[in-house]
Design a protein around this motif. Structure first.
Motif, PDB file in Angstrom:
ATOM      1  N   TRP A   1      26.696  46.258  50.197  1.00 61.97           N
ATOM      2  CA  TRP A   1      26.004  45.101  49.783  1.00 61.97           C
ATOM      3  C   TRP A   1      25.751  45.489  48.117  1.00 61.97           C
ATOM      4  O   TRP A   1      25.759  46.755  47.730  1.00 61.97           O
ATOM      5  N   PHE A   2      25.462  44.606  47.290  1.00 61.40           N
ATOM      6  CA  PHE A   2      25.334  44.414  45.977  1.00 61.40           C
ATOM      7  C   PHE A   2      23.771  45.285  45.791  1.00 61.40           C
ATOM      8  O   PHE A   2      22.995  44.949  46.561  1.00 61.40           O
ATOM      9  N   MET A   3      23.852  46.213  44.835  1.00 62.39           N
ATOM     10  CA  MET A   3      22.572  46.764  44.452  1.00 62.39           C
ATOM     11  C   MET A   3      22.043  46.485  43.149  1.00 62.39           C
ATOM     12  O   MET A   3      21.106  46.037  42.860  1.00 62.39           O
ATOM     13  N   GLU A   4      22.949  46.536  42.059  1.00 62.53           N
ATOM     14  CA  GLU A   4      22.634  46.382  40.893  1.00 62.53           C
ATOM     15  C   GLU A   4      23.863  46.227  39.774  1.00 62.53           C
ATOM     16  O   GLU A   4      24.891  46.872  40.193  1.00 62.53           O
ATOM     17  N   MET A   5      23.674  45.775  38.664  1.00 59.95           N
ATOM     18  CA  MET A   5      24.660  45.917  37.493  1.00 59.95           C
ATOM     19  C   MET A   5      24.315  46.533  36.209  1.00 59.95           C
ATOM     20  O   MET A   5      23.399  46.402  35.856  1.00 59.95           O
ATOM     21  N   ASN A   6      25.269  47.747  35.946  1.00 58.99           N
ATOM     22  CA  ASN A   6      24.909  48.367  34.591  1.00 58.99           C
ATOM     23  C   ASN A   6      25.645  47.669  33.548  1.00 58.99           C
ATOM     24  O   ASN A   6      27.119  47.491  33.618  1.00 58.99           O
ATOM     25  N   THR A   7      24.925  47.048  32.640  1.00 56.98           N
ATOM     26  CA  THR A   7      25.585  46.305  31.552  1.00 56.98           C
ATOM     27  C   THR A   7      26.104  47.224  30.488  1.00 56.98           C
ATOM     28  O   THR A   7      25.720  46.938  29.365  1.00 56.98           O
ATOM     29  N   ARG A   8      26.963  48.098  30.776  1.00 52.76           N
ATOM     30  CA  ARG A   8      27.422  49.027  29.639  1.00 52.76           C
ATOM     31  C   ARG A   8      28.406  49.848  30.205  1.00 52.76           C
ATOM     32  O   ARG A   8      28.901  49.923  31.439  1.00 52.76           O
ATOM     33  N   LEU A   9      28.858  50.911  29.304  1.00 51.85           N
ATOM     34  CA  LEU A   9      29.900  51.861  29.827  1.00 51.85           C
ATOM     35  C   LEU A   9      29.162  52.810  30.638  1.00 51.85           C
ATOM     36  O   LEU A   9      28.101  53.349  30.533  1.00 51.85           O
ATOM     37  N   GLN A  10      29.850  53.303  31.629  1.00 46.28           N
ATOM     38  CA  GLN A  10      29.247  54.224  32.596  1.00 46.28           C
ATOM     39  C   GLN A  10      29.739  55.486  32.108  1.00 46.28           C
ATOM     40  O   GLN A  10      30.539  55.819  31.686  1.00 46.28           O
ATOM     41  N   VAL A  11      28.791  56.743  32.624  1.00 44.23           N
ATOM     42  CA  VAL A  11      29.190  58.061  32.373  1.00 44.23           C
ATOM     43  C   VAL A  11      30.285  58.455  33.037  1.00 44.23           C
ATOM     44  O   VAL A  11      31.225  59.423  32.350  1.00 44.23           O
ATOM     45  N   GLU A  12      30.641  58.009  34.107  1.00 41.91           N
ATOM     46  CA  GLU A  12      31.875  58.238  35.108  1.00 41.91           C
ATOM     47  C   GLU A  12      33.032  57.556  34.792  1.00 41.91           C
ATOM     48  O   GLU A  12      34.004  57.548  35.424  1.00 41.91           O
ATOM     49  N   HIS A  13      33.224  56.838  33.696  1.00 42.30           N
ATOM     50  CA  HIS A  13      34.180  55.752  33.186  1.00 42.30           C
ATOM     51  C   HIS A  13      35.463  56.718  33.209  1.00 42.30           C
ATOM     52  O   HIS A  13      36.493  55.989  33.408  1.00 42.30           O
ATOM     53  N   PRO A  14      35.591  58.140  32.853  1.00 45.92           N
ATOM     54  CA  PRO A  14      36.851  58.780  32.625  1.00 45.92           C
ATOM     55  C   PRO A  14      37.741  58.592  33.854  1.00 45.92           C
ATOM     56  O   PRO A  14      38.858  58.666  33.740  1.00 45.92           O
ATOM     57  N   VAL A  15      37.045  58.678  35.037  1.00 47.05           N
ATOM     58  CA  VAL A  15      37.667  58.575  36.416  1.00 47.05           C
ATOM     59  C   VAL A  15      38.637  57.366  36.378  1.00 47.05           C
ATOM     60  O   VAL A  15      39.644  57.525  36.766  1.00 47.05           O
ATOM     61  N   THR A  16      38.094  56.418  36.112  1.00 43.21           N
ATOM     62  CA  THR A  16      38.796  54.971  36.106  1.00 43.21           C
ATOM     63  C   THR A  16      39.747  55.101  34.970  1.00 43.21           C
ATOM     64  O   THR A  16      40.992  54.716  35.227  1.00 43.21           O
ATOM     65  N   GLU A  17      39.535  55.632  33.866  1.00 40.00           N
ATOM     66  CA  GLU A  17      40.687  55.525  32.763  1.00 40.00           C
ATOM     67  C   GLU A  17      41.907  56.503  33.382  1.00 40.00           C
ATOM     68  O   GLU A  17      43.264  56.033  33.168  1.00 40.00           O
ATOM     69  N   GLU A  18      41.609  57.548  34.161  1.00 35.26           N
ATOM     70  CA  GLU A  18      42.825  58.395  34.744  1.00 35.26           C
ATOM     71  C   GLU A  18      43.304  57.646  35.547  1.00 35.26           C
ATOM     72  O   GLU A  18      44.823  58.073  35.649  1.00 35.26           O
TER      73      GLU A  18
END
Length: 625
Positions: A290-307
């Motif tokens: 289920w949807f909880m929320e949207m963070n309208t910014r870059l996330q702290v954990e964005h590096p794992v997606t980049e990798e």
């Protein structure tokens, strides 16, 4: 493409944005407070502007000062990083009104997703599944209590304007609701200026799954797959990974498609994250996410997606903000390998994760692993900001290899004398459940004793330790490769050494010549063994009763901060473990409790008091004294 960029943030995210901007030939401008005058992000920028005193509310949270700095330096654009003003729609609009480029979503999109109750209503209309709960306008304590009772416990109270784990409380029973609500509202008002809350059903076997989305000004929206952020402590993420363990292709398609629908529903531009809660009691299933929320910014954990995708998300942000279309279509994105990120915090798990501040006499990171940090050796960890000092990111062809690489990287970190959660992270990665991918948001809490409890010591341990210091013959050669240059066992007092324990955890330590130390002079815990030596080389460090558990009843401030609540008065009778007051420091609330049954003999502070480290707050006398 923009030619100059001001980063309205500090620490590792400011350094991270500058790294990409520099590669793209963009001039960078830093802003800094008094506490950050010599910080790494200031030293890394092409130009830096002082914006005020150390407290964030007088510097990094003052949008007018940041815009003025951009104007004064000729910066064309402002990147907010995360935290601070990154999800502040009024600031985003002010940036645009000043004729500057805002590196982020449109203010209307931030507003639409910033209030959790309105966001959920919008998601329902867009066909995105949401968790059961109460989103109503009636914010009276009686109505909220009644709604929680109707939903059924446990429930989660969440600040309507919240984020980052702030303004969030889990409530197990009706009797606990009123106190949790008051605490949640207090924190929400302090952090966001808005004390309204919503209530959700608390999922008993929860997984935190989030999807990275990206939109441009040409109507394109894509997802960059999911991350699992289930390993949390007090709703703060500790270790994240991508992709999510146990996620099959059908469920991935359903969740990621829902995330894209959510982003399109608010005409989204830039980087964002759609966060979902999953009931994983029967594995990951599309009908139980289920949807909880949207963070309208870059996330702290964005590096794992980049990798795993090979995408530089900051570059995408800068290109999209400059009016360019997304660099890739959805069919050009794929998952390649596995990545994990561990957050290294300046905090001491052995004392309830109290933040640790001071100068980094030693700060050495592994060279073979991606490290995102905002500090270097000899920099200081400030009490004014979040205690995260580095992100350690490891990858591999598959999950097992990424896990091994992250363990190895953590083992090689050397930080002294500021205490960190390094050993805690290492133990967490070695839990069998985590190795099997059996993660949920309660994993840390269920294993907290294993993860934080130090080993007791005995007189026999001390004798063995001192004897071992004498017999380890290869230590000098070992020190030449992994220790400070010139280290010898017969060195002068206060020698600085690197030791490695039986879990592979590494520790820098400063100690007197052990041959001049008797067992009566040292108290503490076993922290280290020499790798490969069956006999073991052990080091003992002193332990103290920091902040709230002093044996003499004196409750001292564990760090500089602000007293935000006092729950007792002088003369009150208290019981062991009873909350005495709440101290706010480093963006978190810390409850200080009575060390034993007794009477409040002295109360030195009131709500609103600013205190320095080791200031006397309360003194409790034993009832029979």
């Amino acid at each position: 493409m923009m030619k100059s960029l001001l980063i309205a943030n500090r620490g590792e995210i400011a350094c991270r944005v500058m790294r990409t901007a520099r590669r793209m030939g963009i001039r960078t401008v830093a802003v800094y407070s008094d506490a950050d005058a010599k910080a790494l992000h200031v030293r890394s920028a092409d130009e830096a502007v002082h914006i005020g005193p150390s407290p964030a509310r007088e510097s990094y949270l003052v949008g007018a000062k940041i815009i003025a700095a951009a104007k004064a330096t000729g910066a064309e654009a402002i990147h907010p990083g995360y935290g601070f003003l990154s999800e502040n729609a009024e600031f985003a609009q002010a940036v645009l009104d000043a004729g500057l480029i805002w590196v982020g979503p449109k203010p209307a999109s931030i507003t639409a997703m910033g209030l959790k109750d309105a966001a959920k209503a919008r998601m329902i209309a867009a066909g995105v599944p949401v968790t059961p709960g109460y989103l109503g306008e009636d914010q009276s304590e009686a109505r909220l209590q009644a709604e929680a009772d109707a939903i059924g416990y446990p429930v989660l109270i969440k600040a309507v304007a919240g984020g980052g784990g702030k303004g969030m409380r889990r409530v197990e029973a009706a009797a606990d609701f009123a106190e949790a609500l008051a605490s949640c509202r207090r924190e929400a008002a302090a952090s966001f200026g808005d004390d309204r809350v919503l209530i959700e059903k608390y999922i008993l076997s929860p997984r935190h799954i989030e999807v990275q989305v990206f939109g441009d000004s040409h109507g394109n929206v894509v997802h960059l797959f999911e991350r699992d952020c289930s390993l949390q402590r007090r709703h703060q993420k500790v270790i994240e990974e991508a992709p999510a363990p146990g996620m099959d292709e059908a469920t991935r398609e359903a969740v990621c498609s829902a995330a894209v629908r959510a982003a399109k529903a608010v005409d989204y531009e830039g980087a964002g994250t759609i966060e979902f809660i999953a009931d994983a009691s029967e594995g990951l299933r599309a009908d139980r996410i289920w949807f909880m929320e949207m963070n309208t910014r870059l996330q702290v954990e964005h590096p794992v997606t980049e990798e795993i995708t090979g995408v530089d998300l900051v570059e995408w942000q800068l290109r999209v903000a400059s009016g360019e279309p997304l660099p890739r279509r959805q069919d050009e994105l794929s998952i390649n390998g596995w990545a994990m990120e561990a957050r290294l915090y300046a905090e001491d798990p052995a004392t309830g994760f109290l933040p640790s501040v001071g100068r980094l006499t030693r700060f050495m990171m592994p060279s073979h692993t991606r490290i995102d940090t905002g500090v270097e050796m000899h920099d200081a960890v400030s009490p004014f900001y979040d205690p995260m000092i580095a992100k350690v990111i490891a990858s591999g062809r598959e999950r097992g290899l990424a896990l091994r690489n992250l363990k190895r990287a953590l083992d090689q970190i050397m930080v002294w004398p500021v205490r960190t959660n390094q050993a805690f992270l290492g133990r967490l990665l070695r839990l069998e459940a985590f190795a099997r991918g059996e993660v949920d948001t309660g994993l840390i809490e269920r294993n907290v004793e294993i993860l934080v409890t130090p080993r007791p010591i005995t007189k026999a341990d001390m004798g063995t330790a001192l004897w071992s210091m004498e017999i380890v013959g290869d230590w000098e050669s070992r020190a030449n490769t992994i220790g400070p240059p010139g280290f010898r066992l017969n060195a002068a007092p206060q020698t600085e050494v690197l030791l490695i324990d039986d879990r592979g955890e590494r520790h820098w330590a400063s100690l007197n010549d052990p041959r001049g130390v008797s067992s009566d002079e040292v108290d503490g815990e076993i922290v280290t063994y020499v790798e490969g030596e069956a006999r073991g080389l052990r080091l003992f460090r002193a332990t103290g009763g920091a902040g709230g558990s002093a044996s003499d009843g004196a409750i001292l401030a564990p760090m500089p901060g602000k007293v935000i609540a006092v729950d007792v008065a002088a003369g009150d009778t208290v019981t062991k473990g009873q909350k005495l007051l709440v101290l706010e420091a480093m963006k978190m609330e810390h409850a200080l409790t009575a060390p034993f049954d007794g009477i409040v003999a002295e109360l030195s502070v009131t709500a609103g008091s600013q205190v320095q480290v080791e200031a006397l707050l309360v003194r409790v006398e034993a009832a029979d004294s």
